[in-house]
Design an enzyme around this catalytic site. Structure first.
Site, PDB file in Angstrom:
ATOM      1  N   ASP A   1       0.787  -1.184   0.175  1.00 55.15           N
ATOM      2  CA  ASP A   1       0.393   0.197   0.281  1.00 55.15           C
ATOM      3  C   ASP A   1       1.296   1.235   0.222  1.00 55.15           C
ATOM      4  O   ASP A   1       2.114   1.072  -0.128  1.00 55.15           O
ATOM      5  CB  ASP A   1      -0.780  -0.405   1.095  1.00 55.15           C
ATOM      6  CG  ASP A   1      -0.263  -0.035   3.012  1.00 55.15           C
ATOM      7  OD1 ASP A   1       0.586   0.377   2.967  1.00 55.15           O
ATOM      8  OD2 ASP A   1      -0.841  -0.300   3.513  1.00 55.15           O
TER       9      ASP A   1
ATOM     10  N   GLY B   1      -0.890   5.916   2.929  1.00 58.33           N
ATOM     11  CA  GLY B   1      -1.563   6.758   2.823  1.00 58.33           C
ATOM     12  C   GLY B   1      -2.951   6.900   3.874  1.00 58.33           C
ATOM     13  O   GLY B   1      -2.366   7.507   4.846  1.00 58.33           O
TER      14      GLY B   1
ATOM     15  N   ASP C   1      -8.500  -6.602   0.598  1.00 55.26           N
ATOM     16  CA  ASP C   1      -7.436  -7.471   2.254  1.00 55.26           C
ATOM     17  C   ASP C   1      -7.820  -6.667   3.512  1.00 55.26           C
ATOM     18  O   ASP C   1      -8.706  -6.034   3.268  1.00 55.26           O
ATOM     19  CB  ASP C   1      -5.528  -6.590   1.775  1.00 55.26           C
ATOM     20  CG  ASP C   1      -6.165  -4.991   2.276  1.00 55.26           C
ATOM     21  OD1 ASP C   1      -6.653  -3.957   1.086  1.00 55.26           O
ATOM     22  OD2 ASP C   1      -5.822  -4.554   3.660  1.00 55.26           O
TER      23      ASP C   1
END
Lengths: 332, 332
Positions: free
Chosen positions: A106, A109, A278
């Site tokens: 990822d 953020g 996820d």
């Protein structure tokens, strides 16, 4: 060695590509195949979360044995410890953690915006404090792409601003616009050897979700994520965020609903056209004795399992269910 | 399944027997083979401790893969939770924990005497409180043998009184005499399908150790343990306890030094004639990042391993050393 047997099953592919294999006639559900540098992934797919390069309570060989072809690593955590430069020196995240399947990282953020140590959000990026030693760090789109390149994941995510819930519309617009600007900058800075996914934001506002989906679709990225969900808005609004975004997204790209969710959420999102998921939920719950089974969620510490010598889930083919009883499971 | 491959390697033997295969000419060290209901065990042997039917931080298949043919279970813990009757109902400890190698159960004597919840020690046995729920329980030699029979271990231990250190001679004599009386009663109550070991006591007194060794030897048990060591007396007195006992013990029986120890302790005891060991040390240390290697004990969390991409122990054939680097090990 066992592990080498399993890693041989992952075939390396040269091209990043997504094929839709079949479509459901009554819903938006579809089966697909996503070709990535470390082999093909059948979709819909759930990706276990290996925050710091290790899926908690589960070894890489167990993940491979269970059939997982892709896991997730958190850029924010790996950047802070052990550090992306160290991982690069180790030969990349795959080599460092001895996992020859695919990895998605990822953008960090979600973490820098949701955890309470933001120093300053600007147009350029975010200054935040390390949870490890309190030191100051800055994430910009370019920096985040550089980190994800060093980690060497198969799929990298654009740097985005994940707005909290609840969120005033005025702020949701600002966060969305920043996310769009950062998506462009992320895309320009992305390593062409990695699949790059843009992220749709827009909080719980129908017009913003539509606007954001249109913008991200226009970037023609390898895949598209719907972010800013699973932040406390509740299931109904989460599914709305999907419904509002989907009509504006191209059918031929893999769609990834970030941070979701329960088994029921997965099904509800799959029928709305989502391909990838996820969530830390299964491993986090499992560590506390709460297990997902074919017949629903159970708490294995419940007294009724004390003398239950049948498997935790008789339909399940996993190691635990094939070798141990529900009565023994709490002792493992 | 992998596990079934490994369990096939354990051959079942009908007869309980100990063969001495070779002897060192300069020391009392010897190689032997102990035939037990769940296969032959090469000695000297270290037995990992699975307190509640699971060796902490290690799965049964990992133990099998590392070559262990025998593990230890604690009668005291298993009796309190999940309970020996439940284990019996599950088909015995082997089936309950899915381990087809051998199991040795201790008598619980060490726990009830060393933990601070003894209610009353009498000639008949000990009344103690459960650490689980505070309830009162009594261990007598007959009761302990009944529990060990229900658990179904391959080797069972006599119920003994493990005297604390330091210990006045007067008390050491009392504890030893009680241990002898209880050894006889344990032997009479023992299940003939299980190998039965007597335990030598006598604290740090040379004459008592000799006297106790002579008495236990006279019982003609399947094996003989030296107990009451590793209770704070220090390495020198521990080795003395072995030296004082050994001349009075028959050469042809397996000798087991209980609760020992460090790699150096094992070697020092092997040259004094000891064949069997158990200790929580390797797993307890490992869980805290302290690892035994060919080149000594290391703390894997030490900064010097941060960028060490070589194995924890290059001489080691285990899973971790073959697949992961020292740099990654702290994240596992």
């Amino acid at each position: 060695m066992l592990y080498h047997y399993y890693i041989k099953k992952f075939e390396e592919t040269a091209e990043i590509r997504f094929d839709i294999l079949s479509k459901n006639s009554e819903t938006l559900a579809r089966r697909g195949r996503l070709y990535l540098p470390h082999g093909a992934v059948e979709t819909p797919v759930f990706m276990p979360v290996g925050t710091q390069g290790t899926v908690k309570a589960t070894s890489q060989e167990e993940l491979a044995e269970m059939g997982f072809k892709i896991i997730l690593g958190n850029t924010y955590h790996l950047y802070l410890r052990p550090g992306h430069e160290l991982v690069k020196k180790a030969g990349g995240l795959h080599k460092f953690i001895s996992w020859n399947g695919n990895i998605l990282t990822d953008s960090g953020g979600f973490q820098v915006f949701s955890l309470e140590h933001i120093r300053k959000i600007g147009e350029d990026g975010v200054v935040f404090r390390s949870y490890v030693d309190g030191s100051y760090h800055e994430f910009t789109p370019e920096r985040v792409m550089e980190i994800q390149s060093a980690l060497g994941a198969d799929i990298v995510m654009a740097f985005d601003e994940c707005a909290p819930y609840p969120c005033e519309k005025e702020y949701a617009i600002k966060a969305m616009q920043r996310t769009h600007e950062w998506a462009k900058r992320s895309q320009e800075a992305a390593d062409p050897n990695q699949a790059f996914f843009g992220i749709v934001q827009g909080s719980v506002y129908e017009d913003l979700r539509a606007q954001s989906a249109e913008f991200i679709a226009s970037l023609d990225t390898d895949g598209i994520a719907i972010g800013g969900v699973s932040v406390g808005e509740g299931k109904e609004l989460m599914m709305k965020a999907v419904e509002w975004s989907m009509p504006h997204l191209p059918e031929d790209k893999p769609k990834y609903l970030m941070g979701v969710g329960t088994p029921e959420d997965l099904i509800d999102a799959v029928i709305r056209g989502i391909d990838m998921f996820d969530c830390v939920l299964p491993t986090r719950l499992g560590r506390n004795g709460s297990l997902y089974t074919t017949y629903g969620r159970i708490n294995i510490k419940n007294n009724k399992y004390t003398d239950d010598f049948s498997p935790v889930d008789p339909e399940c083919e996993c190691w635990c269910c094939k070798n141990y009883s529900a009565a023994y499971a709490p002792f493992i």
